[in-house]
Write an enzyme that holds these catalytic residues in place. Sequence first.
Site, PDB file in Angstrom:
ATOM      1  N   ASP A   1       0.862  -1.187   0.000  1.00 41.94           N
ATOM      2  CA  ASP A   1       0.000   0.000   0.000  1.00 41.94           C
ATOM      3  C   ASP A   1       0.896   1.234   0.000  1.00 41.94           C
ATOM      4  O   ASP A   1       1.586   1.512   0.995  1.00 41.94           O
ATOM      5  CB  ASP A   1      -0.923  -0.012   1.219  1.00 41.94           C
ATOM      6  CG  ASP A   1      -1.981   1.081   1.170  1.00 41.94           C
ATOM      7  OD1 ASP A   1      -2.520   1.328   0.076  1.00 41.94           O
ATOM      8  OD2 ASP A   1      -2.278   1.682   2.226  1.00 41.94           O
TER       9      ASP A   1
ATOM     10  N   GLU B   1       4.878   5.076   3.844  1.00 40.52           N
ATOM     11  CA  GLU B   1       4.398   6.429   4.144  1.00 40.52           C
ATOM     12  C   GLU B   1       5.588   7.361   4.312  1.00 40.52           C
ATOM     13  O   GLU B   1       6.575   7.001   4.965  1.00 40.52           O
ATOM     14  CB  GLU B   1       3.526   6.415   5.404  1.00 40.52           C
ATOM     15  CG  GLU B   1       3.086   7.764   5.904  1.00 40.52           C
ATOM     16  CD  GLU B   1       2.343   8.589   4.859  1.00 40.52           C
ATOM     17  OE1 GLU B   1       2.672   9.786   4.735  1.00 40.52           O
ATOM     18  OE2 GLU B   1       1.459   8.035   4.169  1.00 40.52           O
TER      19      GLU B   1
ATOM     20  N   ASN C   1      10.244   7.336   0.985  1.00 39.94           N
ATOM     21  CA  ASN C   1       9.726   7.994  -0.207  1.00 39.94           C
ATOM     22  C   ASN C   1       9.575   6.911  -1.273  1.00 39.94           C
ATOM     23  O   ASN C   1      10.567   6.390  -1.778  1.00 39.94           O
ATOM     24  CB  ASN C   1      10.700   9.085  -0.659  1.00 39.94           C
ATOM     25  CG  ASN C   1      10.228   9.826  -1.898  1.00 39.94           C
ATOM     26  OD1 ASN C   1       9.258   9.443  -2.543  1.00 39.94           O
ATOM     27  ND2 ASN C   1      10.924  10.905  -2.233  1.00 39.94           N
TER      28      ASN C   1
ATOM     29  N   ASP D   1      -1.885  12.511  -2.618  1.00 43.73           N
ATOM     30  CA  ASP D   1      -1.873  13.971  -2.621  1.00 43.73           C
ATOM     31  C   ASP D   1      -1.996  14.465  -4.063  1.00 43.73           C
ATOM     32  O   ASP D   1      -1.199  14.089  -4.920  1.00 43.73           O
ATOM     33  CB  ASP D   1      -0.566  14.467  -2.002  1.00 43.73           C
ATOM     34  CG  ASP D   1      -0.606  15.944  -1.660  1.00 43.73           C
ATOM     35  OD1 ASP D   1      -1.233  16.713  -2.424  1.00 43.73           O
ATOM     36  OD2 ASP D   1      -0.020  16.335  -0.641  1.00 43.73           O
TER      37      ASP D   1
ATOM     38  N   LYS E   1      -1.252  22.353  -8.389  1.00 43.08           N
ATOM     39  CA  LYS E   1      -0.554  23.254  -9.303  1.00 43.08           C
ATOM     40  C   LYS E   1       0.271  22.465 -10.324  1.00 43.08           C
ATOM     41  O   LYS E   1       0.963  21.502  -9.982  1.00 43.08           O
ATOM     42  CB  LYS E   1       0.348  24.205  -8.524  1.00 43.08           C
ATOM     43  CG  LYS E   1      -0.414  25.142  -7.588  1.00 43.08           C
ATOM     44  CD  LYS E   1       0.532  26.053  -6.830  1.00 43.08           C
ATOM     45  CE  LYS E   1      -0.248  26.974  -5.894  1.00 43.08           C
ATOM     46  NZ  LYS E   1       0.657  27.861  -5.110  1.00 43.08           N
TER      47      LYS E   1
ATOM     48  N   ASP F   1     -10.592  10.759  -5.208  1.00 44.57           N
ATOM     49  CA  ASP F   1     -11.807  11.562  -5.315  1.00 44.57           C
ATOM     50  C   ASP F   1     -11.587  12.766  -6.229  1.00 44.57           C
ATOM     51  O   ASP F   1     -12.487  13.589  -6.398  1.00 44.57           O
ATOM     52  CB  ASP F   1     -12.306  12.007  -3.940  1.00 44.57           C
ATOM     53  CG  ASP F   1     -11.226  12.683  -3.111  1.00 44.57           C
ATOM     54  OD1 ASP F   1     -10.069  12.749  -3.566  1.00 44.57           O
ATOM     55  OD2 ASP F   1     -11.542  13.146  -1.995  1.00 44.57           O
TER      56      ASP F   1
END
Length: 219
Positions: free
Chosen positions: A47, A72, A99, A125, A129, A161
């Site tokens: 994950d 994470e 990372n 995330d 921009k 989403d």
Amino acid sequence: MISGVSALPFVRVRQHVNPLAQKYLTPANPLEWEKAYSTPHQPLHLDIGCARGRFVLQMAQVEPNWNFLGLEIRESLVIEANQFRSQLGLTNLHYLYCNANNSLQPLLSSLPTGILQRVTIQFPDPWFKTRHAKRRVVQPELVQDIANYLAVGGVVFLQSDMEFVAVEMCDRFAANPAFKKVGTGEWLTENPLPVATERETTTQNRGEPVYRALFERSS
């Protein structure tokens, strides 16, 4: 509160972390798989961007014959997640601070062939921009790293989403010849996994759409 887990202090973290910042450029060290899991040769579910790790925490209980690895970039969340895991005594779950964009190769290269069978990237995330697009997790290099280690027939489940994020993720996987999209529609109407993320549940409770897709490692 998660059943069987005592309360831990709430960890406040920055919502956005720039993966291109200097402190995140050092790749993770390879895992000692025999120490991380009681049965290291079980199929592995990776994950990427697990946040507080609640999704894989539940998955590890629902599917005890799988191993789960949550990656994470926010270290405090990894510390908290591993505390929850330890309290529950789960030996098929591990969380790692790293990372993902520079750590998959050193992490997965030590895995026996065929062990990695499922990858999830959920609600990453969006980095709205355009000048920040390189900070998004699903880059062509990450897709290739997954292709190099995912077993043939293994799957990658994507959801967001934000439609533009989901489209970009799908485009990146579709552009790699190692993957084929599962299903004929643009988006899956249902989550094929037995556990929903907190973000997924919240989004659906608001009556807002979730954009989902499944890719299979085909060759």
